[in-house]
Design a protein around this motif. Structure first.
Motif, PDB file in Angstrom:
ATOM      1  N   ARG A 352      56.206 -49.272  80.544  1.00 44.28           N
ATOM      2  CA  ARG A 352      56.014 -47.926  81.064  1.00 44.28           C
ATOM      3  C   ARG A 352      54.657 -47.417  80.578  1.00 44.28           C
ATOM      4  N   PRO A 353      54.046 -46.457  81.305  1.00 45.57           N
ATOM      5  CA  PRO A 353      52.697 -45.998  80.938  1.00 45.57           C
ATOM      6  C   PRO A 353      52.590 -45.481  79.515  1.00 45.57           C
ATOM      7  N   VAL A 385      52.369 -61.187  71.821  1.00 47.82           N
ATOM      8  CA  VAL A 385      53.511 -61.423  72.702  1.00 47.82           C
ATOM      9  C   VAL A 385      54.081 -60.067  73.126  1.00 47.82           C
ATOM     10  N   LEU A 386      54.066 -59.790  74.432  1.00 45.48           N
ATOM     11  CA  LEU A 386      54.565 -58.530  74.979  1.00 45.48           C
ATOM     12  C   LEU A 386      55.920 -58.778  75.639  1.00 45.48           C
ATOM     13  N   ILE A 387      56.972 -58.202  75.056  1.00 43.71           N
ATOM     14  CA  ILE A 387      58.330 -58.367  75.571  1.00 43.71           C
ATOM     15  C   ILE A 387      58.820 -57.026  76.097  1.00 43.71           C
ATOM     16  N   GLY A 388      59.304 -56.998  77.328  1.00 44.63           N
ATOM     17  CA  GLY A 388      59.799 -55.740  77.873  1.00 44.63           C
ATOM     18  C   GLY A 388      60.555 -55.931  79.166  1.00 44.63           C
ATOM     19  N   SER A 389      61.386 -54.964  79.494  1.00 44.09           N
ATOM     20  CA  SER A 389      62.143 -55.016  80.741  1.00 44.09           C
ATOM     21  C   SER A 389      61.288 -54.469  81.879  1.00 44.09           C
ATOM     22  N   VAL A 390      61.501 -55.014  83.068  1.00 45.03           N
ATOM     23  CA  VAL A 390      60.814 -54.581  84.279  1.00 45.03           C
ATOM     24  C   VAL A 390      61.865 -53.937  85.174  1.00 45.03           C
ATOM     25  N   ARG A 391      61.827 -52.601  85.273  1.00 44.06           N
ATOM     26  CA  ARG A 391      62.882 -51.865  85.964  1.00 44.06           C
ATOM     27  C   ARG A 391      62.733 -51.874  87.475  1.00 44.06           C
ATOM     28  N   ASP A 392      61.480 -51.829  87.957  1.00 46.26           N
ATOM     29  CA  ASP A 392      61.269 -51.660  89.392  1.00 46.26           C
ATOM     30  C   ASP A 392      59.892 -52.188  89.767  1.00 46.26           C
ATOM     31  N   SER A 393      59.520 -51.951  91.027  1.00 42.68           N
ATOM     32  CA  SER A 393      58.238 -52.456  91.520  1.00 42.68           C
ATOM     33  C   SER A 393      57.056 -51.818  90.790  1.00 42.68           C
ATOM     34  N   ASP A 394      57.203 -50.559  90.355  1.00 46.11           N
ATOM     35  CA  ASP A 394      56.115 -49.914  89.606  1.00 46.11           C
ATOM     36  C   ASP A 394      55.870 -50.643  88.290  1.00 46.11           C
ATOM     37  N   ARG A 398      52.604 -52.757  87.059  1.00 47.92           N
ATOM     38  CA  ARG A 398      51.983 -52.467  85.771  1.00 47.92           C
ATOM     39  C   ARG A 398      51.757 -53.763  84.976  1.00 47.92           C
ATOM     40  N   VAL A 399      52.731 -54.645  84.989  1.00 44.18           N
ATOM     41  CA  VAL A 399      52.584 -55.925  84.291  1.00 44.18           C
ATOM     42  C   VAL A 399      51.439 -56.723  84.899  1.00 44.18           C
ATOM     43  N   TYR A 400      51.342 -56.716  86.216  1.00 42.64           N
ATOM     44  CA  TYR A 400      50.253 -57.424  86.900  1.00 42.64           C
ATOM     45  C   TYR A 400      48.886 -56.897  86.453  1.00 42.64           C
ATOM     46  N   LYS A 401      48.764 -55.568  86.365  1.00 43.46           N
ATOM     47  CA  LYS A 401      47.491 -54.975  85.947  1.00 43.46           C
ATOM     48  C   LYS A 401      47.184 -55.287  84.484  1.00 43.46           C
ATOM     49  N   LEU A 402      48.209 -55.357  83.658  1.00 49.59           N
ATOM     50  CA  LEU A 402      47.995 -55.712  82.260  1.00 49.59           C
ATOM     51  C   LEU A 402      47.531 -57.162  82.135  1.00 49.59           C
ATOM     52  N   ARG A 403      48.065 -58.024  82.978  1.00 48.53           N
ATOM     53  CA  ARG A 403      47.604 -59.422  82.987  1.00 48.53           C
ATOM     54  C   ARG A 403      46.127 -59.484  83.373  1.00 48.53           C
TER      55      ARG A 403
END
Length: 545
Positions: A352-353, A385-394, A398-403
């Motif tokens: 999340r942001p 190592v970044l571990i987190g849940s992905v709730r939805d398309s947003d 966000r994960v894509y942009k962080l990559r």
């Protein structure tokens, strides 16, 4: 859409007048409540019949009715309070507790609180029914309970937990309200709460997500239904108001400048007053940390005192449940286990942001590019190592942009993303990692930080909120981790944590684990039941009138 806008306007007018002129709308609210009770009566009967059927099936499958599947035993009453007829209210209660948690399948720390609360309630009142109001239409009961087991290792008793699916959850999404978001989401929670009550009116109504307006609507419609709020994060706080000023922090930092900024300040102050008045209507208030308690007290306590003639100590801190005991048994902290740890930095947080993954990536890039000397890890390179849940398309975006950011910072090969990790995966990383990271400004508590400590990780966390005030504090007069605010300070914290002498590294890990002992599942369950008993006594007393 026109119908919903009309309904929104009516609900807004109803709540505003109810807050300022409660007597004027008491009759109207009671009439609406009576209608909702009548319209949901059949569903209540069907639900209770389904509970009975599932319980019989469960007992037949287990071939034993006297013993729960996990060897559960009832938690004894902490108060010994009695119901009207002399029976123990906390012992015999078999009503319906409604948990308002529209995002129950998100898999974050707030959801862990929800499931631990339901587990404690089930153990304490095995005949009670726990209903969760959720908007997660894409999963059924079996899938939700499986995720609870896999993600949190929490085993619930299926026959007495049920889900009612809301159709209006989009009204509480920030994307629905690009302007006046705070007020819009609060109004959206009224629509969502009306949706919930039209499905079923519970005997006790509990909000575990922070929708105070929804609880106020319950009080208006159903004065006999006790209400509770477990507040993870105030909808608005004095820190938020201060963040508008130049030099402030957070996603609204510095937006209070100029003519539009002045209007925004006035809007936020007016909303804070309305939020405070709404908070005065709730019977039982729990907060997840000292930081949250302080802000809720500053906003709600004066109004609660005037309205209910009670003192401010009724706003109690109930620290969230953390799997401390399991982590202590599953993750070794000893001289021999040091050989299994590498220069790995672990950040467990939803994508999340506000979790500020970007800051941590920038800090890690600065740390790596400084070519640190790590004598304790001569053959291994640092890894984040970044571990987190992905709730939805947003979240996925966000994960894509962080990559992409990791690629731009030239640390792509040193960063690993683990999305929707299972509990065994998380345990494996906590055995291997050396450092735990938290980047959110004013994190309300920080369950992940407690997990770091219980696993013996050395924490580098934001110098604010729960991680600063409650968790990463001195033990025996010595530190259990490091605090930071800027990318440079985080990078320095990473360096300090990974270059401590071997003896001090192990000593700090042990102090961190000792600190985590304050946040156990058992400690949460005890305090949760204490407050649930207050709600049960209120429900029994009001039902007897």
């Amino acid at each position: 859409m026109g119908v919903f806008l009309l309904l929104l306007s009516l609900l807004l007018a109803t709540v505003v007048v109810a807050v300022f002129l409660p007597r004027a709308l008491r009759v109207l609210g009671g009439l609406v409540g009576y209608y909702l009770r009548r319209s949901s009566r059949t569903r209540r009967e069907l639900l209770l019949a389904r509970v009975a059927t599932e319980q019989r099936t469960h007992d037949a499958d287990r071939k034993q009715s006297a013993k729960d599947e996990d060897g559960w035993k009832q938690i004894e009453s902490s108060t010994g309070a009695s119901a009207v007829n002399g029976a123990k209210a906390a012992q015999d209660w078999n009503g319906i507790a409604g948990f308002f948690h529209p995002f129950c399948n998100a898999g974050g720390g707030g959801e862990r609180v929800l499931w631990a609360a339901i587990r404690a309630t089930q153990k304490r009142w095995p005949d009670a029914v726990c209903v969760v109001y959720t908007g997660d239409h894409d999963v059924d009961k079996a899938a939700i309970l499986k995720r609870v087991k896999d993600r949190f290792n929490i085993h619930l008793h299926p026959p007495t937990v049920h889900f009612l699916y809301l159709t209006t959850r989009h009204y509480v999404l920030s994307s629905t309200w690009p302007r006046f978001t705070l007020l819009g989401q609060s109004l959206g929670s009224l629509i969502l709460a009306y949706d919930a009550f039209s499905l079923l009116v519970p005997d006790i109504f509990i909000d575990t997500m922070g929708y105070a307006f929804a609880v106020a609507l319950s009080t208006l419609f159903f004065p006999s239904v006790p209400t509770a709020a477990y507040v993870h994060y105030p909808t608005i706080s004095t820190d938020m108001l201060q963040s508008l000023e130049e030099g402030g922090q957070g996603i609204n930092a510095g937006t209070g400048e100029g003519y539009r900024g002045m209007l925004k300040k006035q809007y936020w102050h007016l909303f804070a007053k309305l939020y405070s008045k709404v908070g005065s209507t709730i019977d039982v208030v729990m907060t997840n940390s000292s930081w949250t308690q302080g802000h809720i007290k500053s906003l709600w306590a004066p109004y609660r005192t005037r309205r209910n003639h009670i003192t401010t100590h009724d706003i109690d801190v109930v620290f969230p449940p953390v799997a401390v005991e399991e982590l202590e048994s599953e993750v070794e902290v000893s001289e021999s286990s040091e050989a299994d740890r590498g220069p790995y930095l672990l950040y467990i947080a939803q994508f999340r942001p506000e979790k500020n993954h970007q800051l941590i990536l920038e800090a890690f890039a600065s740390f790596v590019q400084s070519h640190p000397s790590l004598p304790a890890y001569p053959t291994e390179a640092p890894k984040l190592v970044l571990i987190g849940s992905v709730r939805d398309s947003d979240d996925a975006t966000r994960v894509y942009k962080l990559r992409l950011l990791a690629h731009e910072l030239k640390i792509k090969e040193s960063v690993e993303f683990v999305c929707d990790a299972t509990w065994p995966q998380m345990l494996a990383w906590m055995r291997k990692a050396s450092v735990g990271v938290n980047g959110m400004w004013n994190e309300h508590f920080g369950i992940g930080v407690v997990e770091y400590q219980a696993a013996g990780l050395i924490s580098v966390v934001n110098d604010s909120g729960g991680p600063k005030l409650d968790i990463v504090v001195d033990v025996d007069g010595k530190p259990t981790g490091f605090h930071a605010s800027t990318a440079e300070q985080y990078a320095e914290g990473f360096r300090k944590a990974l270059t401590l002498p071997r003896e001090e590294t192990l000593a700090m890990r042990r102090r961190a684990r000792k600190s985590a002992g304050r946040f156990t599942d058992g400690g949460f369950a005890d305090k949760w039941i204490l407050h649930m008993e207050r709600l049960v006594r209120l429900q029994v007393a009001r039902a007897a009138k």
